[in-house]
Every structure is written in structure tokens, then in C-alpha cells.
Write an enzyme that holds these catalytic residues in place. Structure first.
Site, PDB file in Angstrom:
ATOM      1  N   ARG A  55       0.800  -1.222   0.000  1.00  0.00           N
ATOM      2  CA  ARG A  55       0.000   0.000   0.000  1.00  0.00           C
ATOM      3  C   ARG A  55       0.838   1.280   0.000  1.00  0.00           C
ATOM      4  O   ARG A  55       0.635   2.177  -0.802  1.00  0.00           O
ATOM      5  CB  ARG A  55      -0.894   0.042   1.240  1.00  0.00           C
ATOM      6  N   THR A  56       1.777   1.365   0.942  1.00  0.00           N
ATOM      7  CA  THR A  56       2.479   2.632   1.135  1.00  0.00           C
ATOM      8  C   THR A  56       3.318   2.987  -0.100  1.00  0.00           C
ATOM      9  O   THR A  56       3.306   4.132  -0.549  1.00  0.00           O
ATOM     10  CB  THR A  56       3.354   2.569   2.402  1.00  0.00           C
ATOM     11  N   LYS A  83      24.609  -5.976  -1.767  1.00  0.00           N
ATOM     12  CA  LYS A  83      26.070  -6.153  -1.789  1.00  0.00           C
ATOM     13  C   LYS A  83      26.699  -5.485  -0.575  1.00  0.00           C
ATOM     14  O   LYS A  83      27.910  -5.332  -0.496  1.00  0.00           O
ATOM     15  CB  LYS A  83      26.669  -5.554  -3.061  1.00  0.00           C
ATOM     16  N   ARG A 105      11.426   3.859   3.654  1.00  0.00           N
ATOM     17  CA  ARG A 105      10.970   2.853   4.627  1.00  0.00           C
ATOM     18  C   ARG A 105      12.180   1.997   4.972  1.00  0.00           C
ATOM     19  O   ARG A 105      12.887   1.528   4.084  1.00  0.00           O
ATOM     20  CB  ARG A 105       9.859   1.985   4.037  1.00  0.00           C
ATOM     21  N   HIS A 133       5.250   6.180  11.537  1.00  0.00           N
ATOM     22  CA  HIS A 133       4.697   6.080  10.187  1.00  0.00           C
ATOM     23  C   HIS A 133       3.715   7.257  10.034  1.00  0.00           C
ATOM     24  O   HIS A 133       2.501   7.072  10.021  1.00  0.00           O
ATOM     25  CB  HIS A 133       3.986   4.729  10.063  1.00  0.00           C
TER      26      HIS A 133
END
Ligand code: NCD
Length: 308
Positions: A55-56, A83, A105, A133
Site C-alpha cells: 500500500r504505502t 552487496k 521505509r 509512520h
């Protein structure tokens, strides 16, 4: 507004209300045939996702595109992060590419704050570990206002895995700023009182869901975040659902007008029964739609004013 959106605590009531009002204008645009505004033409928004998201990430992408920005989606899987490249080196790369905004995020609390020190553009926190959030809290407040006409004075009951929930943390902060009364409910193992009261002094805490439901205007169910659990916090999924899950009979204890919210993704049958998730009281799909308008508003207010 400040340059970044890192925490719901950064928003005073006037700023939060301005974002919600702007989101309302953005939502009106969704009804038009051409859904785009030229505001961020020539600006670059990078979605930097080190954790899974449906969603976000899609919501921020849709929001930036509706404002005509160029969008670069970066996910840690398949990039040089696998890496071993550090967040700082990745930030310097984004900086070199001229990112005007970075939506981040990350599994570590505080990562967006660090990033904000390394790039010139705006940083938007799209979820940092168990910390915050803020755009989720804004879209939740927007949804309450759209359905119930106000946020101030509402009694919002937030239920479940508060310990691991950045959604709960940002909501407690924003809802308190906007004048709602919040009660946190969950098993004692997932709702340490010191955590709750450290956020907002005097916040109500209950371990008895049935007792608080008749007095709720909004009940917000949290996902049980198994991926963040290193311990066993409750005996079994069945036991959790029996005590803290919102099923049909429990939903009927709510006042007629009360809403049921969930940020998604849901564990259907655990914290929320399908009958409840799919009921007329549920705003779960609306929350997703409102997320696009709210993120458009935030991008517009953070970036729109600056010359390109
Ligand atoms: C939340 C998140 O990722 O913090 N979901 C979301 O952003 N819609 C909540 C969750 O994962 O349970």
C-alpha cells in the site's frame, strides 16, 4: 511546513489540519477525468524501500505521479544494498542524482532522521522499524474526519500489537495533537504501560477490549507483527483472537456510528474477522484511497513551494 516529515510529533494542530484540508482538495481531483496536476513537473521523487510494502509504496508512487513528478522506485532487493552498500552511500548516490524528495521505509528506527542529514531534498518517513509512520496517521485522521466530520473529541480505541506498531505510535501522537481521546488495548505483553505513557502522558490503557467497545467512536485494529517478534508474546493465535480479535459479536457492541479501521495488511481471522473487515463499518479500502490524497498533500506542501 518544515522541509521533512519524519515524525507525527513534528506536526502541530494547525499544520496537520492544513495537510488534511489540502488532501481534501486533492481528493476532489480524483473525481476529474484528468487526475493530474502539473505542480511537481521536473521534480524527482525517489521511493527508497528497505522493507516490504504494498500500500504505502504504491500510494506514494501514485501521489507523486498525479502531481507530475518523475518517480524512481528503489527497493533494497536487487540493488547494491544486497552487496552491503550502506544507507549513507545510497543517500549520496540519490543526492548525486538530484532527488528532490526521498520517501524512505527502513527496518531501523531513526533511519529517516539520519538520511535527512545526508541529502538536500525532503525526506518523508514511510515507516522506520517500530518507531513511526506519520503519513499513515494522517490518512487515518483524514478518514475519521471524512466519515465522522471531526477528529477532536472522538474516542479512538487502538487495539493489538502496540509494542511493535509504528502505526499506533504515530496515531497516538497525531490524534492527541488533534484533540481526540485515545485508549490503547492489548495483551500486557504487547502493551507495556511505560511505552504508552512515555508517548503521551496520561493516555488510557486497558486490557479488556469488551469493556471499552461500547464507548468507542473508532476502533483501530493493528496487525500482529510476527516478523518483529523474537519471543512468544501470547499462547496461540486462537487465544489471541479470542481475547483481542474483533469478530462479529464484538463489533455489535460498538455504537451504531462507530468505525472499524485497519492499516493493512490484515491477518484475517486473527486480529479481525472477515465479517468485520468486509462490513459497512469498515473503512479499510477507503483508508487506502485516502492515502493517495494525503500523500499528494504532503508532497505538494513540502515540495510545491520551492523553485525547480
Ligand atoms: C503498516 C506498516 O507497514 O507499518 N502498514 C501500512 O503501512 N499500511 C502496518 C503493518 O505492517 O501492520
Amino acid at each position: 511546513m518544515t522541509r521533512h516529515l519524519l515524525s507525527a510529533a513534528d506536526l502541530d494542530a494547525a499544520t496537520a489540519t492544513m495537510i488534511l484540508d489540502t488532501a481534501q482538495e486533492m481528493a476532489n481531483l480524483a473525481g476529474h477525468q484528468v487526475k493530474k496536476l502539473p505542480t511537481l513537473r521536473g521534480r524527482t521523487v525517489v521511493n527508497l524501500f528497505y522493507e516490504d510494502s504494498t500500500r504505502t509504496r504504491i500510494s506514494f508512487e501514485a501521489a507523486a505521479k498525479r502531481l507530475s513528478a518523475d518517480v524512481i522506485n528503489f527497493s533494497a532487493k536487487g540493488s547494491s544494498v544486497s552487496k552491503g552498500e550502506s544507507l549513507k552511500d545510497t543517500a549520496l548516490t540519490l543526492q548525486a542524482m538530484g532527488a528532490d524528495a526521498v520517501v524512505v521505509r527502513h527496518p531501523a528506527a531513526g533511519a529517516p532522521h539520519r538520511l535527512a542529514g545526508w541529502v538536500d531534498g525532503s525526506v518523508l518517513n514511510a515507516g522506520d522499524g517500530t518507531h513511526e509512520h506519520p503519513t499513515q496517521a494522517l490518512l487515518d485522521a483524514y478518514t475519521m474526519r471524512a466519515r465522522l466530520g471531526r477528529v477532536a473529541g472522538l474516542h479512538v480505541v487502538i487495539v493489538g500489537d502496540v509494542l511493535h506498531s509504528r502505526v499506533a505510535r504515530s496515531n497516538v501522537l497525531l490524534l492527541s495533537t488533534l484533540g481526540a481521546k485515545v485508549t490503547l488495548v492489548g495483551p500486557p505483553t504487547l502493551l507495556p504501560v511505560d511505552i504508552a505513557t512515555a508517548l503521551v502522558p496520561g493516555i488510557s490503557v486497558s486490557y479488556d477490549l469488551d469493556a471499552v467497545l461500547p464507548d468507542a467512536d473508532v476502533v483501530m485494529m493493528l496487525r500482529v507483527q510476527r516478523e518483529r517478534m523474537t519471543d512468544s508474546f501470547f499462547p496461540s493465535a486462537r487465544e489471541y483472537a479470542r481475547r483481542y480479535g474483533l469478530d462479529g459479536p464484538r463489533m455489535r457492541r460498538l455504537p451504531e456510528h462507530a468505525l472499524v479501521m485497519h492499516p493493512g495488511p490484515m491477518n484475517r481471522g486473527m486480529e479481525i474477522a472477515p465479517e468485520v473487515a468486509d462490513s459497512a463499518r469498515s473503512t479499510i479500502v477507503e483508508q487506502v484511497a485516502n492515502g493517495v490524497s494525503v500523500r499528494m498533500a504532503v508532497l505538494y506542501l513540502l515540495l510545491g513551494g520551492k523553485p525547480s
